[in-house]
Design a protein around this motif. Structure first.
Motif, PDB file in Angstrom:
ATOM      1  N   GLU A  80      52.298  50.709  24.082  1.00 28.08           N
ATOM      2  CA  GLU A  80      52.333  49.295  23.794  1.00 28.08           C
ATOM      3  C   GLU A  80      52.060  48.505  25.194  1.00 28.08           C
ATOM      4  OE1 GLU A  80      54.635  50.959  20.595  1.00 28.08           O
ATOM      5  OE2 GLU A  80      54.767  51.120  22.818  1.00 28.08           O
ATOM      6  N   GLU A  81      52.552  49.081  26.140  1.00 27.01           N
ATOM      7  CA  GLU A  81      52.117  48.471  27.414  1.00 27.01           C
ATOM      8  C   GLU A  81      50.697  48.829  27.815  1.00 27.01           C
ATOM      9  OE1 GLU A  81      56.626  48.947  29.593  1.00 27.01           O
ATOM     10  OE2 GLU A  81      55.325  50.453  29.509  1.00 27.01           O
ATOM     11  N   VAL A  82      50.154  49.883  27.625  1.00 28.24           N
ATOM     12  CA  VAL A  82      48.735  49.848  27.902  1.00 28.24           C
ATOM     13  C   VAL A  82      47.824  48.992  27.236  1.00 28.24           C
ATOM     14  CG1 VAL A  82      46.917  51.577  27.544  1.00 28.24           C
ATOM     15  CG2 VAL A  82      48.972  52.609  28.419  1.00 28.24           C
ATOM     16  N   GLU A  83      48.215  48.920  25.601  1.00 31.32           N
ATOM     17  CA  GLU A  83      47.545  47.821  25.101  1.00 31.32           C
ATOM     18  C   GLU A  83      47.621  46.345  25.552  1.00 31.32           C
ATOM     19  OE1 GLU A  83      45.416  47.900  22.528  1.00 31.32           O
ATOM     20  OE2 GLU A  83      45.570  50.125  22.896  1.00 31.32           O
ATOM     21  N   LEU A  84      48.783  45.915  26.248  1.00 27.85           N
ATOM     22  CA  LEU A  84      48.768  44.631  27.087  1.00 27.85           C
ATOM     23  C   LEU A  84      48.145  44.721  28.346  1.00 27.85           C
ATOM     24  CD1 LEU A  84      52.682  44.082  26.797  1.00 27.85           C
ATOM     25  CD2 LEU A  84      50.925  42.971  25.421  1.00 27.85           C
ATOM     26  N   ILE A  85      48.035  45.978  29.051  1.00 26.38           N
ATOM     27  CA  ILE A  85      46.837  46.007  30.060  1.00 26.38           C
ATOM     28  C   ILE A  85      45.678  45.846  29.760  1.00 26.38           C
ATOM     29  CG2 ILE A  85      46.289  47.344  32.117  1.00 26.38           C
ATOM     30  CD1 ILE A  85      48.901  48.707  31.947  1.00 26.38           C
ATOM     31  N   LYS A  86      45.392  46.323  28.564  1.00 26.95           N
ATOM     32  CA  LYS A  86      43.989  46.368  28.004  1.00 26.95           C
ATOM     33  C   LYS A  86      43.611  44.800  27.602  1.00 26.95           C
ATOM     34  CE  LYS A  86      41.094  48.933  24.698  1.00 26.95           C
ATOM     35  NZ  LYS A  86      40.827  49.888  23.938  1.00 26.95           N
ATOM     36  N   GLU A  87      44.633  44.030  27.094  1.00 24.04           N
ATOM     37  CA  GLU A  87      44.222  42.778  26.906  1.00 24.04           C
ATOM     38  C   GLU A  87      44.144  41.914  28.260  1.00 24.04           C
ATOM     39  OE1 GLU A  87      47.210  40.881  24.225  1.00 24.04           O
ATOM     40  OE2 GLU A  87      47.033  42.900  22.960  1.00 24.04           O
ATOM     41  N   SER A  88      44.715  42.157  29.157  1.00 23.01           N
ATOM     42  CA  SER A  88      44.574  41.731  30.725  1.00 23.01           C
ATOM     43  C   SER A  88      43.216  42.208  30.968  1.00 23.01           C
ATOM     44  CB  SER A  88      45.551  42.081  31.508  1.00 23.01           C
ATOM     45  OG  SER A  88      45.189  42.047  32.802  1.00 23.01           O
ATOM     46  N   ALA A  89      42.426  43.272  30.818  1.00 25.28           N
ATOM     47  CA  ALA A  89      41.330  43.559  31.294  1.00 25.28           C
ATOM     48  C   ALA A  89      40.389  43.151  30.603  1.00 25.28           C
ATOM     49  CB  ALA A  89      41.406  45.247  31.265  1.00 25.28           C
ATOM     50  N   GLN A  90      40.438  42.690  29.309  1.00 31.15           N
ATOM     51  CA  GLN A  90      39.195  41.916  28.683  1.00 31.15           C
ATOM     52  C   GLN A  90      39.160  40.591  29.076  1.00 31.15           C
ATOM     53  OE1 GLN A  90      37.161  42.439  25.743  1.00 31.15           O
ATOM     54  NE2 GLN A  90      37.580  44.390  26.757  1.00 31.15           N
ATOM     55  N   ILE A  91      40.271  40.032  29.627  1.00 32.77           N
ATOM     56  CA  ILE A  91      39.950  38.696  30.210  1.00 32.77           C
ATOM     57  C   ILE A  91      39.402  38.875  31.558  1.00 32.77           C
ATOM     58  CG2 ILE A  91      41.275  36.726  31.347  1.00 32.77           C
ATOM     59  CD1 ILE A  91      43.362  37.258  29.184  1.00 32.77           C
ATOM     60  N   LEU A  92      39.632  39.917  32.325  1.00 34.09           N
ATOM     61  CA  LEU A  92      39.135  40.104  33.355  1.00 34.09           C
ATOM     62  C   LEU A  92      37.728  40.518  33.440  1.00 34.09           C
ATOM     63  CD1 LEU A  92      39.248  41.005  36.426  1.00 34.09           C
ATOM     64  CD2 LEU A  92      40.142  43.127  35.855  1.00 34.09           C
ATOM     65  N   GLY A  93      37.304  41.508  32.383  1.00 33.20           N
ATOM     66  CA  GLY A  93      36.072  41.585  32.226  1.00 33.20           C
ATOM     67  C   GLY A  93      35.158  40.684  31.833  1.00 33.20           C
ATOM     68  N   LYS A  94      35.580  39.691  31.043  1.00 33.23           N
ATOM     69  CA  LYS A  94      34.693  38.394  30.627  1.00 33.23           C
ATOM     70  C   LYS A  94      34.647  37.389  31.759  1.00 33.23           C
ATOM     71  CE  LYS A  94      35.573  38.753  25.867  1.00 33.23           C
ATOM     72  NZ  LYS A  94      36.097  38.393  24.616  1.00 33.23           N
ATOM     73  N   ALA A  95      35.818  37.669  32.765  1.00 34.82           N
ATOM     74  CA  ALA A  95      35.578  36.595  34.278  1.00 34.82           C
ATOM     75  C   ALA A  95      34.635  37.245  34.779  1.00 34.82           C
ATOM     76  CB  ALA A  95      36.981  36.659  34.693  1.00 34.82           C
ATOM     77  N   HIS A  96      34.637  38.653  35.085  1.00 34.72           N
ATOM     78  CA  HIS A  96      33.383  39.081  35.825  1.00 34.72           C
ATOM     79  C   HIS A  96      32.119  38.647  35.158  1.00 34.72           C
ATOM     80  CE1 HIS A  96      34.869  41.806  39.073  1.00 34.72           C
ATOM     81  NE2 HIS A  96      35.848  42.124  38.287  1.00 34.72           N
ATOM     82  N   GLY A  97      32.046  38.743  33.900  1.00 31.13           N
ATOM     83  CA  GLY A  97      30.694  38.574  33.186  1.00 31.13           C
ATOM     84  C   GLY A  97      30.250  36.910  33.573  1.00 31.13           C
ATOM     85  N   GLU A  98      31.230  36.077  33.409  1.00 29.02           N
ATOM     86  CA  GLU A  98      30.990  34.756  33.970  1.00 29.02           C
ATOM     87  C   GLU A  98      30.466  34.544  35.619  1.00 29.02           C
ATOM     88  OE1 GLU A  98      30.770  31.805  31.927  1.00 29.02           O
ATOM     89  OE2 GLU A  98      30.970  33.900  30.637  1.00 29.02           O
ATOM     90  N   VAL A  99      30.983  35.373  36.295  1.00 29.58           N
ATOM     91  CA  VAL A  99      30.535  35.541  37.808  1.00 29.58           C
ATOM     92  C   VAL A  99      29.065  36.139  38.033  1.00 29.58           C
ATOM     93  CG1 VAL A  99      31.176  36.452  39.972  1.00 29.58           C
ATOM     94  CG2 VAL A  99      32.784  35.271  38.860  1.00 29.58           C
ATOM     95  N   ALA A 100      28.971  37.143  37.041  1.00 26.53           N
ATOM     96  CA  ALA A 100      27.690  37.948  37.218  1.00 26.53           C
ATOM     97  C   ALA A 100      26.492  36.925  36.816  1.00 26.53           C
ATOM     98  CB  ALA A 100      27.713  39.009  36.218  1.00 26.53           C
ATOM     99  N   LYS A 101      26.492  36.162  36.032  1.00 32.31           N
ATOM    100  CA  LYS A 101      25.691  34.995  35.628  1.00 32.31           C
ATOM    101  C   LYS A 101      25.143  34.270  36.954  1.00 32.31           C
ATOM    102  CE  LYS A 101      27.686  34.134  31.007  1.00 32.31           C
ATOM    103  NZ  LYS A 101      28.225  33.110  30.022  1.00 32.31           N
ATOM    104  N   LEU A 102      25.839  34.336  37.913  1.00 30.80           N
ATOM    105  CA  LEU A 102      25.668  33.380  39.016  1.00 30.80           C
ATOM    106  C   LEU A 102      25.402  34.012  40.124  1.00 30.80           C
ATOM    107  CD1 LEU A 102      28.566  31.249  38.115  1.00 30.80           C
ATOM    108  CD2 LEU A 102      26.303  30.424  37.871  1.00 30.80           C
ATOM    109  N   VAL A 103      25.491  35.397  40.442  1.00 26.21           N
ATOM    110  CA  VAL A 103      25.118  35.952  41.442  1.00 26.21           C
ATOM    111  C   VAL A 103      23.691  35.995  41.766  1.00 26.21           C
ATOM    112  CG1 VAL A 103      25.229  38.233  42.773  1.00 26.21           C
ATOM    113  CG2 VAL A 103      27.121  37.570  41.306  1.00 26.21           C
ATOM    114  N   LYS A 104      23.243  35.155  42.841  1.00 27.42           N
ATOM    115  CA  LYS A 104      21.759  34.956  43.034  1.00 27.42           C
ATOM    116  C   LYS A 104      21.669  34.225  44.470  1.00 27.42           C
ATOM    117  CE  LYS A 104      21.687  31.376  39.895  1.00 27.42           C
ATOM    118  NZ  LYS A 104      21.023  31.214  38.385  1.00 27.42           N
TER     119      LYS A 104
END
Length: 257
Positions: free
Chosen positions: A8-32
């Motif tokens: 159950e705790e691993v699942e909560l970390i995974k949910e945190s990681a999804q927000i993190l991954g999508k935040a990285h994706g928003e930043v990736a659009k702007l790396v130039k």
């Protein structure tokens, strides 16, 4: 003391990681070229907070930002600033998210514009070494097996591994036991057991492995000022599998490297 996680705790970390991954994706659009690194930090923080997360790094031991942004010879822990990205730079972006009581942690190094082939090779080798380390992060192995796989691969290509900075356990705290070096001997270190969650993060230099800490007390750069690359995933180890909890998917959808 190592804190092993329930499923159950691993699942909560995974949910945190999804927000993190999508935040990285928003930043990736702007790396130039032409973008200030402080703007990337602003975008990441806004996305994380808009999605019920908290930036793990901001305020951590006084760190002033949501992202560690490390350009060229900076290995890790660089500050976002008014620096404007230019053609030929490389930029490591490291971020963590705290959500529902648990942290996740992930990093990626980007080439900006036309980067020299020898530096692109460094990035590719470092990224590949991350996955070779993860291949050894299996139940019953030891921490040294991870570092040994990373070290052997990158040193065979003529690169060097930073010794003073390491991966780590994480969960309710951003940094927990055990330390996960990117070098070491096979069969050494703590045994990898069910419920262990660790961040694996090779930091690999083009030149010397020696590093210097700048006067700000945070920024770490290579002693010879040659480039350094850094990639990171948070992974969970179970008896029957190892799961990568963080993702580079949203980065790679928005940035072709």
């Amino acid at each position: 003391m190592i804190h092993y996680k329930t499923s159950e705790e691993v699942e909560l970390i995974k949910e945190s990681a999804q927000i993190l991954g999508k935040a990285h994706g928003e930043v990736a659009k702007l790396v130039k070229e032409g973008v200030k690194t402080s703007f990337l930090d602003k975008i990441a923080e806004e996305y994380i907070r808009d999605n019920a997360g908290v930036p793990s790094f901001k305020g951590y031991n006084g760190f002033p930002a949501s992202l560690c942004i490390s350009v060229n010879e900076v290995v890790v822990h660089g500050f976002p600033s008014d620096y404007v990205l230019k053609d030929g730079d490389i930029i490591s972006i490291d971020c963590g998210v705290f959500h529902q009581g648990f942290h996740s942690d992930c990093a990626y190094t980007y080439p900006v514009g036309e980067v020299s082939p020898n530096i692109l090779s460094l990035l590719k080798a470092t990224k590949e070494s991350l996955y070779l380390g993860i291949e050894k992060a299996v139940f019953g192995n030891r921490v040294g097996d991870i570092g040994n796989a990373i070290q052997k691969f990158v040193e065979a290509k003529g690169y060097t591994v930073v010794r003073e900075l390491v991966g780590h356990g994480l969960g309710k705290n951003l940094h927990e036991s055990p330390e996960v070096p990117n070098y070491g001997k096979r069969g050494s270190g703590p045994i990898l057991k069910d419920g262990l969650v660790i961040a694996i993060e090779p930091m690999v230099n083009l030149g010397t492995r020696n590093i210097v800490q700048e006067r700000d007390g945070w920024t770490i750069r290579t002693a010879d000022r040659k480039p350094s690359a850094h990639y990171e995933h948070t992974v969970a180890i179970f008896e029957d599998r190892t799961e990568i909890l963080t993702t580079h998917k949203y980065i790679e959808e928005n940035f072709n490297f």
